[in-house]
Design a protein around this motif. Structure first.
Motif, short mmCIF file in Angstrom:
data_model
loop_
_atom_site.label_atom_id
_atom_site.label_comp_id
_atom_site.label_asym_id
_atom_site.label_seq_id
_atom_site.Cartn_x
_atom_site.Cartn_y
_atom_site.Cartn_z
N UNK A 144 34.44 -8.16 -0.97
CA UNK A 144 34.15 -8.23 -2.58
C UNK A 144 33.66 -7.05 -3.13
N UNK A 145 34.43 -6.47 -4.24
CA UNK A 145 34.14 -5.44 -4.76
C UNK A 145 33.36 -5.48 -6.18
N UNK A 184 45.10 -12.13 -6.43
CA UNK A 184 44.55 -11.32 -7.45
C UNK A 184 43.43 -11.95 -8.28
N UNK A 185 42.21 -11.54 -7.96
CA UNK A 185 41.07 -12.25 -8.57
C UNK A 185 41.10 -11.83 -10.27
N UNK A 186 41.64 -10.73 -10.69
CA UNK A 186 41.86 -10.39 -12.03
C UNK A 186 42.73 -11.48 -12.80
N UNK A 202 34.37 -6.29 -16.63
CA UNK A 202 33.20 -5.19 -16.47
C UNK A 202 32.14 -5.57 -15.47
N UNK A 203 31.87 -6.93 -15.35
CA UNK A 203 30.42 -7.25 -14.56
C UNK A 203 30.73 -8.13 -13.36
N UNK A 204 31.84 -8.82 -13.30
CA UNK A 204 32.16 -9.69 -12.33
C UNK A 204 32.24 -9.42 -10.87
N UNK A 205 32.41 -9.96 -9.97
CA UNK A 205 32.65 -9.70 -8.36
C UNK A 205 34.30 -9.69 -8.53
N UNK A 206 34.85 -8.92 -7.59
CA UNK A 206 36.27 -9.06 -7.43
C UNK A 206 36.63 -8.91 -6.19
N UNK A 207 36.90 -10.50 -5.40
CA UNK A 207 37.12 -10.77 -4.11
C UNK A 207 38.50 -10.46 -4.01
N UNK A 208 38.74 -9.97 -2.62
CA UNK A 208 40.23 -9.99 -2.31
C UNK A 208 40.33 -10.12 -0.59
N UNK A 209 41.44 -10.47 -0.49
CA UNK A 209 41.63 -11.08 0.97
C UNK A 209 42.60 -10.06 1.74
N UNK A 248 43.45 -16.52 -15.97
CA UNK A 248 43.88 -17.81 -16.18
C UNK A 248 43.04 -18.82 -16.24
N UNK A 249 41.73 -18.66 -15.53
CA UNK A 249 40.63 -19.66 -15.62
C UNK A 249 39.78 -19.24 -17.02
N UNK A 250 39.79 -18.10 -17.60
CA UNK A 250 39.11 -17.81 -18.72
C UNK A 250 39.87 -18.72 -19.67
#
Length: 111
Positions: free
Chosen positions: A7-8, A79-81, A62-69, A86-88
Motif C-alpha cells: 500500500x502506497x 488498479x486502485x485508481x 490526493x489523500x487515499x491509500x493506493x493498494x496494489x498486488x 468507478x466507485x466514486x
C-alpha cells in the motif's frame, strides 16, 4: 500461488518510505477484495453529502491509500485508481439520489 498486497500513500506520492506491506494471500480474488475494501474505506470516510464523483475521486488521488498486488507467478492488473474512479461514480450517484429523495420527503412533511 502467492499474492502480496503493498500500500502506497497518495499524499506522499512516490515516497517509498511511506509504503507498507499489507499482507500475503493464497488467491488473487482475496487479494483484490482486500484492495477494494481499502479503497472503499477511504471513499466512504471522505464522502460528504452532495459531493460529486469527481470531487470524491480527487480526494482519493490526493489523500487515499493506493493498494496494489504483486505476484511472482502471474501478471496482476488491479488498479486502485481505476477502481476508485468507478466507485466514486457509483457512491455519489446512489448517495446524491438518496439526498434528493430525502429532501423531497422533508419538503412534503413541512407543507
Amino acid at each position: 500461488m502467492s499474492f502480496k498486497i503493498f500500500v502506497d500513500d497518495n499524499f506522499h506520492h512516490m515516497d517509498e518510505t511511506e509504503r507498507y506491506e499489507q499482507g500475503e494471500y493464497d488467491t488473487y480474488e482475496l487479494a483484490e477484495s482486500i484492495c477494494k475494501s481499502i479503497v472503499d474505506e477511504f471513499l466512504t470516510s471522505a464522502y460528504k453529502d452532495g459531493m460529486s464523483a469527481n470531487e470524491l475521486y480527487e480526494q482519493y488521488k490526493r489523500f487515499g491509500e493506493d493498494p496494489y498486488i504483486t505476484s511472482e507467478q502471474m501478471q496482476v492488473n488491479f488498479s486502485a485508481w481505476d477502481y476508485a474512479k468507478i466507485r466514486s461514480v457509483e457512491m455519489c450517484k446512489k448517495n446524491n439520489l438518496f439526498s434528493k429523495f430525502k429532501n423531497i420527503f422533508w419538503i412534503k412533511a413541512i407543507l
